[in-house]
Design a protein around this motif. Structure first.
Motif, PDB file in Angstrom:
ATOM      1  N   ALA A  46      46.333  45.814  62.571  1.00  0.00           N
ATOM      2  CA  ALA A  46      47.095  46.785  61.791  1.00  0.00           C
ATOM      3  C   ALA A  46      48.255  46.124  61.054  1.00  0.00           C
ATOM      4  O   ALA A  46      48.606  46.525  59.938  1.00  0.00           O
ATOM      5  CB  ALA A  46      47.605  47.894  62.693  1.00  0.00           C
ATOM      6  N   GLU A  47      48.860  45.100  61.645  1.00  0.00           N
ATOM      7  CA  GLU A  47      49.953  44.399  60.974  1.00  0.00           C
ATOM      8  C   GLU A  47      49.454  43.670  59.729  1.00  0.00           C
ATOM      9  O   GLU A  47      50.164  43.570  58.720  1.00  0.00           O
ATOM     10  CB  GLU A  47      50.620  43.409  61.931  1.00  0.00           C
ATOM     11  CG  GLU A  47      51.476  44.062  63.014  1.00  0.00           C
ATOM     12  CD  GLU A  47      52.742  44.702  62.466  1.00  0.00           C
ATOM     13  OE1 GLU A  47      53.205  44.291  61.378  1.00  0.00           O
ATOM     14  OE2 GLU A  47      53.281  45.611  63.129  1.00  0.00           O
ATOM     15  N   LYS A  48      48.234  43.170  59.762  1.00  0.00           N
ATOM     16  CA  LYS A  48      47.666  42.513  58.583  1.00  0.00           C
ATOM     17  C   LYS A  48      47.450  43.531  57.462  1.00  0.00           C
ATOM     18  O   LYS A  48      47.704  43.247  56.288  1.00  0.00           O
ATOM     19  CB  LYS A  48      46.347  41.832  58.947  1.00  0.00           C
ATOM     20  CG  LYS A  48      46.513  40.637  59.886  1.00  0.00           C
ATOM     21  CD  LYS A  48      45.175  40.008  60.226  1.00  0.00           C
ATOM     22  CE  LYS A  48      45.366  38.826  61.162  1.00  0.00           C
ATOM     23  NZ  LYS A  48      44.066  38.209  61.558  1.00  0.00           N
ATOM     24  N   PHE A  52      49.297  43.854  53.576  1.00  0.00           N
ATOM     25  CA  PHE A  52      48.491  44.049  52.368  1.00  0.00           C
ATOM     26  C   PHE A  52      48.984  45.257  51.570  1.00  0.00           C
ATOM     27  O   PHE A  52      49.140  45.194  50.347  1.00  0.00           O
ATOM     28  CB  PHE A  52      47.024  44.238  52.763  1.00  0.00           C
ATOM     29  CG  PHE A  52      46.077  44.343  51.602  1.00  0.00           C
ATOM     30  CD1 PHE A  52      45.623  43.199  50.951  1.00  0.00           C
ATOM     31  CD2 PHE A  52      45.625  45.574  51.159  1.00  0.00           C
ATOM     32  CE1 PHE A  52      44.745  43.288  49.884  1.00  0.00           C
ATOM     33  CE2 PHE A  52      44.759  45.682  50.086  1.00  0.00           C
ATOM     34  CZ  PHE A  52      44.315  44.521  49.452  1.00  0.00           C
ATOM     35  N   ILE A  53      49.279  46.359  52.279  1.00  0.00           N
ATOM     36  CA  ILE A  53      49.706  47.582  51.600  1.00  0.00           C
ATOM     37  C   ILE A  53      51.114  47.447  51.045  1.00  0.00           C
ATOM     38  O   ILE A  53      51.372  47.740  49.870  1.00  0.00           O
ATOM     39  CB  ILE A  53      49.635  48.788  52.561  1.00  0.00           C
ATOM     40  CG1 ILE A  53      48.187  49.075  52.971  1.00  0.00           C
ATOM     41  CG2 ILE A  53      50.245  50.024  51.904  1.00  0.00           C
ATOM     42  CD1 ILE A  53      48.068  50.128  54.055  1.00  0.00           C
ATOM     43  N   VAL A  68      43.010  55.519  53.184  1.00  0.00           N
ATOM     44  CA  VAL A  68      41.915  54.967  53.993  1.00  0.00           C
ATOM     45  C   VAL A  68      42.378  53.719  54.736  1.00  0.00           C
ATOM     46  O   VAL A  68      42.080  53.524  55.927  1.00  0.00           O
ATOM     47  CB  VAL A  68      40.698  54.656  53.109  1.00  0.00           C
ATOM     48  CG1 VAL A  68      39.638  53.903  53.905  1.00  0.00           C
ATOM     49  CG2 VAL A  68      40.100  55.939  52.540  1.00  0.00           C
ATOM     50  N   LEU A  69      43.152  52.874  54.051  1.00  0.00           N
ATOM     51  CA  LEU A  69      43.668  51.661  54.696  1.00  0.00           C
ATOM     52  C   LEU A  69      44.644  52.006  55.817  1.00  0.00           C
ATOM     53  O   LEU A  69      44.612  51.405  56.898  1.00  0.00           O
ATOM     54  CB  LEU A  69      44.347  50.768  53.655  1.00  0.00           C
ATOM     55  CG  LEU A  69      43.410  50.043  52.690  1.00  0.00           C
ATOM     56  CD1 LEU A  69      44.204  49.388  51.562  1.00  0.00           C
ATOM     57  CD2 LEU A  69      42.591  48.991  53.433  1.00  0.00           C
ATOM     58  N   PHE A  70      45.513  52.974  55.562  1.00  0.00           N
ATOM     59  CA  PHE A  70      46.427  53.418  56.615  1.00  0.00           C
ATOM     60  C   PHE A  70      45.641  53.946  57.817  1.00  0.00           C
ATOM     61  O   PHE A  70      46.017  53.715  58.968  1.00  0.00           O
ATOM     62  CB  PHE A  70      47.361  54.514  56.099  1.00  0.00           C
ATOM     63  CG  PHE A  70      48.560  53.998  55.355  1.00  0.00           C
ATOM     64  CD1 PHE A  70      49.483  53.175  55.971  1.00  0.00           C
ATOM     65  CD2 PHE A  70      48.767  54.344  54.028  1.00  0.00           C
ATOM     66  CE1 PHE A  70      50.600  52.702  55.292  1.00  0.00           C
ATOM     67  CE2 PHE A  70      49.877  53.880  53.341  1.00  0.00           C
ATOM     68  CZ  PHE A  70      50.800  53.062  53.972  1.00  0.00           C
ATOM     69  N   THR A  71      44.550  54.653  57.545  1.00  0.00           N
ATOM     70  CA  THR A  71      43.739  55.197  58.626  1.00  0.00           C
ATOM     71  C   THR A  71      43.083  54.086  59.437  1.00  0.00           C
ATOM     72  O   THR A  71      43.034  54.147  60.676  1.00  0.00           O
ATOM     73  CB  THR A  71      42.661  56.141  58.065  1.00  0.00           C
ATOM     74  OG1 THR A  71      43.296  57.214  57.366  1.00  0.00           O
ATOM     75  CG2 THR A  71      41.788  56.702  59.175  1.00  0.00           C
TER      76      THR A  71
END
Length: 223
Positions: A46-48, A52-53, A68-71
């Motif tokens: 999740a840290e990676k 990115f975000i 979607v990425l947060f999910t």
């Protein structure tokens, strides 16, 4: 599941990390075992995704792709960090959770609420915070705090701090709407004051909502 799950929400510069640190110290003094974590992040994978975000690499994909990425990050965070801690009886304090996706990508990013709800059901698997503190303050005050912090630490702005004032005003309204819709879970805290006053307001609210964590139940039993 014996641990309590407490989340902190709010706009940029609301002081969530400061208050999480203060609450952690007070709970550990009770004494209780406490884990402080954050979103996006809180686990290795999740840290990676967080990096990115927040570096803005997903911005061109649009708010739904970001949701979607947060999910994806939240699934790993829940599975690897939050649920195991709660199952061990550890009380978890989390800097942002699903409400942030509702506010940032939902209300402010204009992603369909039904899509946000579907992503939330996939990620949370029924997990729900026991209490959510929404630290509320005017958007311009929060952004001013962010600017001072960046100047002091020599930091740059992240993906969301770069958005205009209109975005952040909509974000504030979204969090307040979430609190109004779910008053049993959410507590709105006036964050436009000094940190000591905010800390006491949070502790007072926690005493009402989860007195066993503040030592109130134990003290009453001894008396």
């Amino acid at each position: 599941m014996t641990g309590r799950f407490i989340t902190f929400e709010g706009g940029e510069g609301a002081g969530k990390s400061t208050q999480i640190g203060r609450l952690r110290q007070r709970l550990e003094a009770v004494p209780l075992e406490v884990l402080a974590t954050r979103e996006p992040g809180g686990s290795v994978r999740a840290e990676k995704i967080r990096a990115f975000i927040l570096e803005g690499k997903a911005k061109h994909l649009g708010p739904f792709a970001e949701a979607v990425l947060f999910t994806a990050a939240r699934i790993d965070h829940v599975d690897r960090t939050i649920l195991p801690a709660l199952q061990r009886g550890v009380h978890v304090l989390c800097d942002r959770f699903a409400d942030s996706t509702r506010a940032y990508q939902g209300a402010s990013g204009q992603v369909d609420p039904e899509l946000i709800g579907s992503l939330e059901r996939i990620a949370l698997k029924g997990l729900r915070p026991d209490v959510t503190f929404i630290l509320d303050l005017p958007a311009e005050v929060g952004l001013s705090r962010v600017g001072r912090r960046q100047a002091d630490l020599g930091e740059g702005t992240d993906r969301f701090e770069q958005e205009g004032i209109g975005f952040h005003q909509a974000l504030r309204e979204a969090f307040l709407a979430i609190a109004e819709a779910d008053p049993e879970r959410c507590v709105v805290i006036d964050a436009d004051r000094d940190p000591d006053a905010i800390e006491e307001a949070i502790w007072s609210a926690l005493r009402e909502r989860l007195p066993e964590l503040t030592g109130e139940t134990r003290a009453a039993h001894v008396a």
